[in-house]
Write a protein that holds these residues in place. Structure first.
Motif, PDB file in Angstrom:
ATOM      1  N   LEU A  40       0.823  -1.204   0.000  1.00  0.00           N
ATOM      2  CA  LEU A  40       0.000   0.000   0.000  1.00  0.00           C
ATOM      3  C   LEU A  40       0.859   1.256   0.000  1.00  0.00           C
ATOM      4  CD1 LEU A  40      -2.674   1.504   0.261  1.00  0.00           C
ATOM      5  CD2 LEU A  40      -2.644   1.024   2.723  1.00  0.00           C
ATOM      6  N   GLN A  41       1.900   1.256   0.797  1.00  0.00           N
ATOM      7  CA  GLN A  41       2.752   2.433   0.887  1.00  0.00           C
ATOM      8  C   GLN A  41       3.533   2.691  -0.397  1.00  0.00           C
ATOM      9  OE1 GLN A  41       4.828   1.188   4.387  1.00  0.00           O
ATOM     10  NE2 GLN A  41       3.546   2.381   5.770  1.00  0.00           N
ATOM     11  N   VAL A  42       3.902   1.620  -1.093  1.00  0.00           N
ATOM     12  CA  VAL A  42       4.657   1.778  -2.334  1.00  0.00           C
ATOM     13  C   VAL A  42       3.746   2.162  -3.494  1.00  0.00           C
ATOM     14  CG1 VAL A  42       6.030   0.558  -4.074  1.00  0.00           C
ATOM     15  CG2 VAL A  42       6.546   0.267  -1.652  1.00  0.00           C
ATOM     16  N   SER A  43       2.549   1.572  -3.541  1.00  0.00           N
ATOM     17  CA  SER A  43       1.664   1.796  -4.686  1.00  0.00           C
ATOM     18  C   SER A  43       0.686   2.945  -4.489  1.00  0.00           C
ATOM     19  CB  SER A  43       0.865   0.521  -4.982  1.00  0.00           C
ATOM     20  OG  SER A  43      -0.103   0.288  -3.959  1.00  0.00           O
ATOM     21  N   GLY A  44       0.279   3.209  -3.245  1.00  0.00           N
ATOM     22  CA  GLY A  44      -0.738   4.216  -2.979  1.00  0.00           C
ATOM     23  C   GLY A  44      -2.140   3.755  -3.314  1.00  0.00           C
ATOM     24  N   ALA A  82       6.478  -9.053  -3.197  1.00  0.00           N
ATOM     25  CA  ALA A  82       5.485  -7.974  -3.214  1.00  0.00           C
ATOM     26  C   ALA A  82       5.963  -6.814  -4.079  1.00  0.00           C
ATOM     27  CB  ALA A  82       5.200  -7.504  -1.788  1.00  0.00           C
ATOM     28  N   ARG A  83       7.237  -6.461  -3.936  1.00  0.00           N
ATOM     29  CA  ARG A  83       7.800  -5.357  -4.722  1.00  0.00           C
ATOM     30  C   ARG A  83       7.704  -5.657  -6.213  1.00  0.00           C
ATOM     31  NH1 ARG A  83      13.283  -4.690  -6.835  1.00  0.00           N
ATOM     32  NH2 ARG A  83      13.614  -2.490  -7.320  1.00  0.00           N
ATOM     33  N   ASN A  84       8.115  -6.842  -6.618  1.00  0.00           N
ATOM     34  CA  ASN A  84       8.074  -7.200  -8.038  1.00  0.00           C
ATOM     35  C   ASN A  84       6.649  -7.209  -8.576  1.00  0.00           C
ATOM     36  OD1 ASN A  84      10.858  -7.497  -8.141  1.00  0.00           O
ATOM     37  ND2 ASN A  84      10.789  -9.684  -7.681  1.00  0.00           N
ATOM     38  N   MET A  85       5.703  -7.686  -7.755  1.00  0.00           N
ATOM     39  CA  MET A  85       4.308  -7.729  -8.197  1.00  0.00           C
ATOM     40  C   MET A  85       3.706  -6.338  -8.318  1.00  0.00           C
ATOM     41  SD  MET A  85       2.845 -11.028  -6.104  1.00  0.00           S
ATOM     42  CE  MET A  85       3.528 -12.671  -6.369  1.00  0.00           C
ATOM     43  N   VAL A  86       4.041  -5.451  -7.384  1.00  0.00           N
ATOM     44  CA  VAL A  86       3.555  -4.072  -7.478  1.00  0.00           C
ATOM     45  C   VAL A  86       4.060  -3.430  -8.767  1.00  0.00           C
ATOM     46  CG1 VAL A  86       3.785  -1.742  -6.522  1.00  0.00           C
ATOM     47  CG2 VAL A  86       3.243  -3.648  -5.008  1.00  0.00           C
ATOM     48  N   LYS A  91       2.991  -1.430 -14.208  1.00  0.00           N
ATOM     49  CA  LYS A  91       3.339  -1.423 -15.628  1.00  0.00           C
ATOM     50  C   LYS A  91       2.159  -1.874 -16.484  1.00  0.00           C
ATOM     51  CE  LYS A  91       8.333  -2.125 -15.202  1.00  0.00           C
ATOM     52  NZ  LYS A  91       9.452  -3.068 -15.399  1.00  0.00           N
ATOM     53  N   ARG A  92       1.452  -2.908 -16.015  1.00  0.00           N
ATOM     54  CA  ARG A  92       0.349  -3.444 -16.812  1.00  0.00           C
ATOM     55  C   ARG A  92      -0.836  -2.490 -16.855  1.00  0.00           C
ATOM     56  NH1 ARG A  92       1.168  -8.463 -14.084  1.00  0.00           N
ATOM     57  NH2 ARG A  92      -0.815  -8.181 -13.002  1.00  0.00           N
TER      58      ARG A  92
END
Length: 207
Positions: A40-44, A82-86, A91-92
Motif C-alpha cells: 500500500l505504501q509503495v503503490s498508494g 510484493a515489490r516485483n508484483m507491485v 506497468k500493466r
C-alpha cells in the motif's frame, strides 16, 4: 517486518511443505499485515495492495519449496515478491496513483512519527502532516519511494533493505539520503511546516 523466531518459522515452512494448512494460516496471519502495508505504501492503491498481498501468499503456498533460507530471510523473500508484483501491476495497468482519505484510515503511514511526544499541537497538526507526507512519498520516483518505505516506515536496516531491492548497501544509503532531502523540500514547500516534519529525517535505517 522482522524474523523474531527463525526456528519457529522454519518449522512452519516445513509443515507447509508437508501440506499442513494450519501452519500456512498461522504464517499468513503473522505476515499479512506487514506485506499489505508495504504494498500500500509503495503503490498508494488499497485495491492493488489487496491483490498483490493475496498473490504473494498464493505464490508462497504454491512454490514454498523455492524459498531458500540460505539466500535470505523470509521477510526479505516476501517483500521482494510484493515489490516485483507491485511493479508488474503498475506497468500493466499504467496505474494512476490515487491519494484518498481511506488510505490513512487503513494505516498506510501510521508508523511514522511526525510530531514530538507531548506536543500540545500534535493532535491538531497530525492529520495534516500525515496527509502531506503521504502525498510527498507517493510523488517520489519509484527508486526513492522504495527506500523510504522500507527504511523509514518499516524501520529496516540498510542490509535488509538492500537484500530486498537487490542493491548494494551504499546505494541504499545514498538513495535514502537523497529521498529524505526531496521529502523535506516537498513538505516544506507544501505546508510551510518544516519544523513539524523534520522528525521524519530519522536514523532508523542503520547497520
Amino acid at each position: 517486518m522482522t524474523d523474531p523466531n527463525p526456528a519457529r518459522e522454519k518449522d512452519l515452512l516445513e509443515r507447509i511443505k508437508a501440506g499442513d494448512e494450519e501452519a500456512f494460516i498461522q504464517l499468513y496471519r503473522e505476515r499479512y499485515p506487514a506485506v499489505h502495508r508495504f504494498a500500500l505504501q509503495v503503490s498508494g492503491s488499497p485495491s492493488l495492495a489487496d491483490d498483490v498481498t493475496q498473490e504473494v501468499f498464493l505464490a508462497l503456498i504454491r512454490e514454498v519449496s523455492k524459498y531458500d533460507p540460505a539466500r535470505g530471510s523470509l521477510s526479505a523473500y516476501l517483500y521482494g515478491m510484493a515489490r516485483n508484483m507491485v511493479i508488474d501491476h503498475i506497468k500493466r495497468r499504467s496505474l494512476d496513483v490515487s491519494i484518498s482519505r481511506s488510505e490513512e484510515e487503513e494505516g498506510a503511514f501510521s508508523s511514522t512519527r511526525l510530531v514530538a511526544p507531548g506536543d500540545p499541537l500534535g493532535d491538531l497538526t497530525r492529520d495534516e502532516a500525515v496527509e502531506g507526507l503521504r502525498k510527498a512519498v507517493l510523488a517520489l520516483p519509484e527508486h526513492y519511494r522504495e527506500v523510504v518505505v522500507l527504511c523509514d516506515l518499516h524501520e529496516m536496516k540498510y542490509d535488509h533493505a538492500a537484500q530486498i531491492l537487490g542493491l548494494a548497501v551504499g546505494t541504499v544509503r545514498s538513495r535514502l539520503y537523497r529521498a529524505r532531502e526531496l521529502l523535506l523540500k516537498k513538505m516544506t514547500a507544501r505546508t510551510e511546516a518544516g519544523p513539524e516534519v523534520a522528525n521524519f529525517k530519522t536514523a532508523r535505517c542503520s547497520l
